[in-house]
Structures are given as C-alpha cells and as structure tokens.
Design an enzyme around this catalytic site. Sequence first.
Site, PDB file in Angstrom:
ATOM      1  N   ASP A  65       0.839  -1.210   0.036  1.00 43.44           N
ATOM      2  CA  ASP A  65      -0.043   0.119  -0.119  1.00 43.44           C
ATOM      3  C   ASP A  65       1.097   1.231   0.055  1.00 43.44           C
ATOM      4  O   ASP A  65       1.624   1.421   1.042  1.00 43.44           O
ATOM      5  CB  ASP A  65      -0.843  -0.151   1.155  1.00 43.44           C
ATOM      6  CG  ASP A  65      -1.692   1.100   1.462  1.00 43.44           C
ATOM      7  OD1 ASP A  65      -1.656   2.065   0.484  1.00 43.44           O
ATOM      8  OD2 ASP A  65      -2.798   1.158   2.132  1.00 43.44           O
ATOM      9  N   TYR A 158      -8.158  14.866  -7.169  1.00 50.85           N
ATOM     10  CA  TYR A 158      -7.247  14.329  -7.931  1.00 50.85           C
ATOM     11  C   TYR A 158      -6.430  15.230  -8.838  1.00 50.85           C
ATOM     12  O   TYR A 158      -5.187  14.915  -8.971  1.00 50.85           O
ATOM     13  CB  TYR A 158      -8.039  13.704  -9.195  1.00 50.85           C
ATOM     14  CG  TYR A 158      -7.489  12.796  -9.976  1.00 50.85           C
ATOM     15  CD1 TYR A 158      -6.960  11.520  -9.719  1.00 50.85           C
ATOM     16  CD2 TYR A 158      -7.451  13.059 -11.439  1.00 50.85           C
ATOM     17  CE1 TYR A 158      -6.065  10.466 -10.612  1.00 50.85           C
ATOM     18  CE2 TYR A 158      -6.865  12.119 -12.468  1.00 50.85           C
ATOM     19  CZ  TYR A 158      -5.963  11.061 -11.961  1.00 50.85           C
ATOM     20  OH  TYR A 158      -5.595  10.293 -12.819  1.00 50.85           O
TER      21      TYR A 158
HETATM   22  N1  LIG Z   1      -6.428   5.788 -17.142  1.00 51.91           N
HETATM   23  C1  LIG Z   1      -6.218   7.162 -17.191  1.00 51.91           C
HETATM   24  O1  LIG Z   1      -6.946   7.873 -18.386  1.00 51.91           O
HETATM   25  C2  LIG Z   1      -5.151   7.922 -16.687  1.00 51.91           C
HETATM   26  C3  LIG Z   1      -4.814   9.223 -17.263  1.00 51.91           C
HETATM   27  C4  LIG Z   1      -4.116   9.941 -16.750  1.00 51.91           C
HETATM   28  C5  LIG Z   1      -3.382   9.428 -15.483  1.00 51.91           C
HETATM   29  N2  LIG Z   1      -3.576   8.293 -14.898  1.00 51.91           N
HETATM   30  C6  LIG Z   1      -2.853   7.786 -13.780  1.00 51.91           C
HETATM   31  O2  LIG Z   1      -2.158   6.544 -14.151  1.00 51.91           O
HETATM   32  C7  LIG Z   1      -1.977   5.753 -12.860  1.00 51.91           C
HETATM   33  C8  LIG Z   1      -2.241   4.333 -13.207  1.00 51.91           C
HETATM   34  O3  LIG Z   1      -3.818   4.443 -13.553  1.00 51.91           O
HETATM   35  P1  LIG Z   1      -4.407   3.171 -14.460  1.00 51.91           P
HETATM   36  O4  LIG Z   1      -5.406   3.795 -15.592  1.00 51.91           O
HETATM   37  O5  LIG Z   1      -3.654   2.194 -15.254  1.00 51.91           O
HETATM   38  O6  LIG Z   1      -5.425   2.729 -13.271  1.00 51.91           O
HETATM   39  P2  LIG Z   1      -5.685   1.257 -12.810  1.00 51.91           P
HETATM   40  O7  LIG Z   1      -6.953   1.249 -11.804  1.00 51.91           O
HETATM   41  O8  LIG Z   1      -5.774   0.198 -14.190  1.00 51.91           O
HETATM   42  O9  LIG Z   1      -4.320   0.666 -11.816  1.00 51.91           O
HETATM   43  C9  LIG Z   1      -4.025   1.574 -11.091  1.00 51.91           C
HETATM   44  C10 LIG Z   1      -3.596   0.294  -9.989  1.00 51.91           C
HETATM   45  O10 LIG Z   1      -3.105   1.190  -8.545  1.00 51.91           O
HETATM   46  C11 LIG Z   1      -3.203   0.101  -7.785  1.00 51.91           C
HETATM   47  N3  LIG Z   1      -3.401   0.764  -6.240  1.00 51.91           N
HETATM   48  C12 LIG Z   1      -4.588   1.357  -6.136  1.00 51.91           C
HETATM   49  N4  LIG Z   1      -4.198   1.789  -4.539  1.00 51.91           N
HETATM   50  C13 LIG Z   1      -2.999   1.460  -4.294  1.00 51.91           C
HETATM   51  C14 LIG Z   1      -2.144   1.668  -3.217  1.00 51.91           C
HETATM   52  N5  LIG Z   1      -2.662   2.320  -2.085  1.00 51.91           N
HETATM   53  N6  LIG Z   1      -0.968   1.080  -3.087  1.00 51.91           N
HETATM   54  C15 LIG Z   1      -0.614   0.319  -4.134  1.00 51.91           C
HETATM   55  N7  LIG Z   1      -1.161   0.073  -5.370  1.00 51.91           N
HETATM   56  C16 LIG Z   1      -2.651   0.736  -5.513  1.00 51.91           C
HETATM   57  C17 LIG Z   1      -4.440  -0.590  -7.953  1.00 51.91           C
HETATM   58  O11 LIG Z   1      -4.797  -1.649  -7.449  1.00 51.91           O
HETATM   59  C18 LIG Z   1      -4.289  -0.865  -9.593  1.00 51.91           C
HETATM   60  O12 LIG Z   1      -3.760  -1.997  -9.728  1.00 51.91           O
HETATM   61  C19 LIG Z   1      -2.711   6.519 -11.929  1.00 51.91           C
HETATM   62  O13 LIG Z   1      -1.597   7.164 -11.187  1.00 51.91           O
HETATM   63  C20 LIG Z   1      -3.662   7.218 -12.723  1.00 51.91           C
HETATM   64  O14 LIG Z   1      -4.035   8.356 -11.984  1.00 51.91           O
HETATM   65  C21 LIG Z   1      -4.420   7.415 -15.483  1.00 51.91           C
END
Ligand SMILES: NC(=O)c1ccc[n+]([C@@H]2O[C@H](COP(=O)([O-])OP(=O)(O)OC[C@H]3O[C@@H](n4cnc5c(N)ncnc54)[C@H](O)[C@@H]3O)[C@@H](O)[C@H]2O)c1
Length: 274
Positions: A65, A158
């Site tokens: 975490d 966010y």
């Molecule tokens: N998907 C988008 O459009 C997008 C756009 C801009 C930025 N992001 C950023 O990219 C990153 C990845 O997002 P994603 O879209 O792949 O999401 P996702 O939900 O597919 O993956 C995120 C992962 O983070 C893990 N996670 C959550 N809380 C956690 C914690 N406390 N400790 C450890 N792991 C934890 C989850 O279990 C998950 O496996 C994030 O930081 C998100 O804000 C995503």
Amino acid sequence: MSNDGKRFAGKTAVVTGGASGIGLAILRRLLAESAAVVCADVDPERLRTVEAEFESDSILCVQTDVTKEREIEELVRSAVGRFGVLDCAFNAAGASRPGYLVDLTEEAWDYTVDLCLKGVFLCMKHQARQMLAQGAGGAIVNIASLNAHVPMHAGAAYASAKAGVEMLTRNGALEWTDQGVRVNAVLPGLVQTPLTRRHFGNPEALAAFKARIPLGRPAQPEEIAGPALFLASEDATYVSGASLLVDGAWAVSGYPDMRPFRGTPKWRAGSEIA
Ligand SMILES: NC(=O)c1ccc[n+]([C@@H]2O[C@H](COP(=O)([O-])OP(=O)(O)OC[C@H]3O[C@@H](n4cnc5c(N)ncnc54)[C@H](O)[C@@H]3O)[C@@H](O)[C@H]2O)c1
C-alpha cells in the site's frame, strides 16, 4: 508497439500500481526489454494474476500500500534483497474518489490525495535513498496526469494531487539530479484502463472526450508505457525534471464539460447536506 532492444538488460525496476492498466503495460514492456521487475500493488488478486501470467525469475510481486511508509521501505528492501540493486522506479499507483467541491467529503479528499500525492512522495523518498546509497544514479518516473494542468468537474482532489506530483517531480530533480538520479513525470490524457471504465461504458461521455482530443481517440496503456520507459532509458540521460504530456494533443483543446455525466452538486445553499 514494440521495441526489440534490450535497453534494460541488467537493470532492476519497481513499478507501483503494476498489476493493472498503465503500470501493467510498463511492467510488460520492461520485461520485454530484459529488466528484472518488482510489481507493487495493493490488490492481492491482481498480483496473483500477474504472478500466474509471468511465472519468471525476472519478476517479484510484493503486496504494497503506497500510502504506508513502512510498506514502501519493505518494498525497496525486498527488491534489493531479490535482485541486488534498484535502478529505476515507475510510480503509477493511483485512483480517485470524485466529487464536486461543495460535496467532497474530507474522507474522499484524504483518500485521493494520500494515494496520488503522499504515496508518490513516500515512494520517491525511499527509491531515491536506495539509488543515492548505491552511488550509480537511477531514474524515477512518476505517472501524473493531464489533470496536473487542466481541472475537471468533480475532480478537484485528483487534479490537485496530480499537480502536486508534477511539483514533487521537479523538486526531486532539483535535489538528486546532481547525484545522477533523474526524476521525470508522464502526464497521460485519457487511457483505456479499469480506472476509466466508467467513461468507456458511457458512449455519450466517451464522445464528449473524443470531441476534445485532437487525435480523436483515447490511448491504450502501451502508448503510455513507451514514453515512460524512454524517460528511464539511456536515451534520456539529459532529461530530468521534465513533464511529458502523452495526451493526443488534448492539452491544446481543453477538457469537455463533464457536468451532464456527473450530475449536479447535491449541496444547495440552505440545504442540510454536510
Ligand atoms: N487511465 C487514465 O486515463 C489515466 C490518465 C491520467 C493518469 N492516470 C494515472 O495513471 C496511473 C495508473 O492508472 P490506471 O489507469 O492504470 O489505473 P488502474 O486502476 O488500471 O491501475 C491502478 C493500480 O493501482 C493500484 N493501487 C490502488 N491503490 C493503491 C495503493 N494504495 N497502493 C498500491 N497500489 C494501489 C490498483 O490496485 C491498480 O492495480 C494512476 O496514477 C492514474 O491516476 C490514468
């Protein structure tokens, strides 16, 4: 998207949030480029899926975490215990509890900001300590968001956290680049992952996004992984403190009005809602 080079042969990388979406795409690409990878995620089920898919000596899954400092210290210890060294880190763990500012609870704010901002701070702190102690440099790549620059309805916590990640990145670059540890950020636009399922399940919302993205479509996670690996690679030895927008040029046109898809604020002047 392919790169048959072996840019990360002999390198060890940690990927937080590595069991899904963008983090998982980074992990795949690192393995394809011969890195040893430590996958850190809070979700044990997703970690088991990764372990089952990759059954390889080059991968270690550690339930972590990122909001808990002791767990991050343990993560870095495990990475070094298993692979001997830490060369690169990709901080992708993230999620949010959205809400209009007038509705947003303290708990929702704390959840989002603790995960997206404090989590990145704690990871950077212990990743950098290890890299500085090794004395051979390193690279940290933080996954921020276009929302570091552009606000969105119901997304204040966010967007504020992601803006903070951009400044943390620059601060890390200021403090560590002279010792060879480079720190950069990737700012993705809309990427199709479990995190954005809600938008992809709503054709009207998706159309509103697409109308604002000059490239006309969202990204796939692999399209974020490539630029992220570039920033950690030997192709980027003179890049530190940078924010790389990977957004199909969305930043130049701005966010759609998402109010039709988020509803109206619950709070009204004179209402009793806390
Ligand atoms: N998907 C988008 O459009 C997008 C756009 C801009 C930025 N992001 C950023 O990219 C990153 C990845 O997002 P994603 O879209 O792949 O999401 P996702 O939900 O597919 O993956 C995120 C992962 O983070 C893990 N996670 C959550 N809380 C956690 C914690 N406390 N400790 C450890 N792991 C934890 C989850 O279990 C998950 O496996 C994030 O930081 C998100 O804000 C995503």
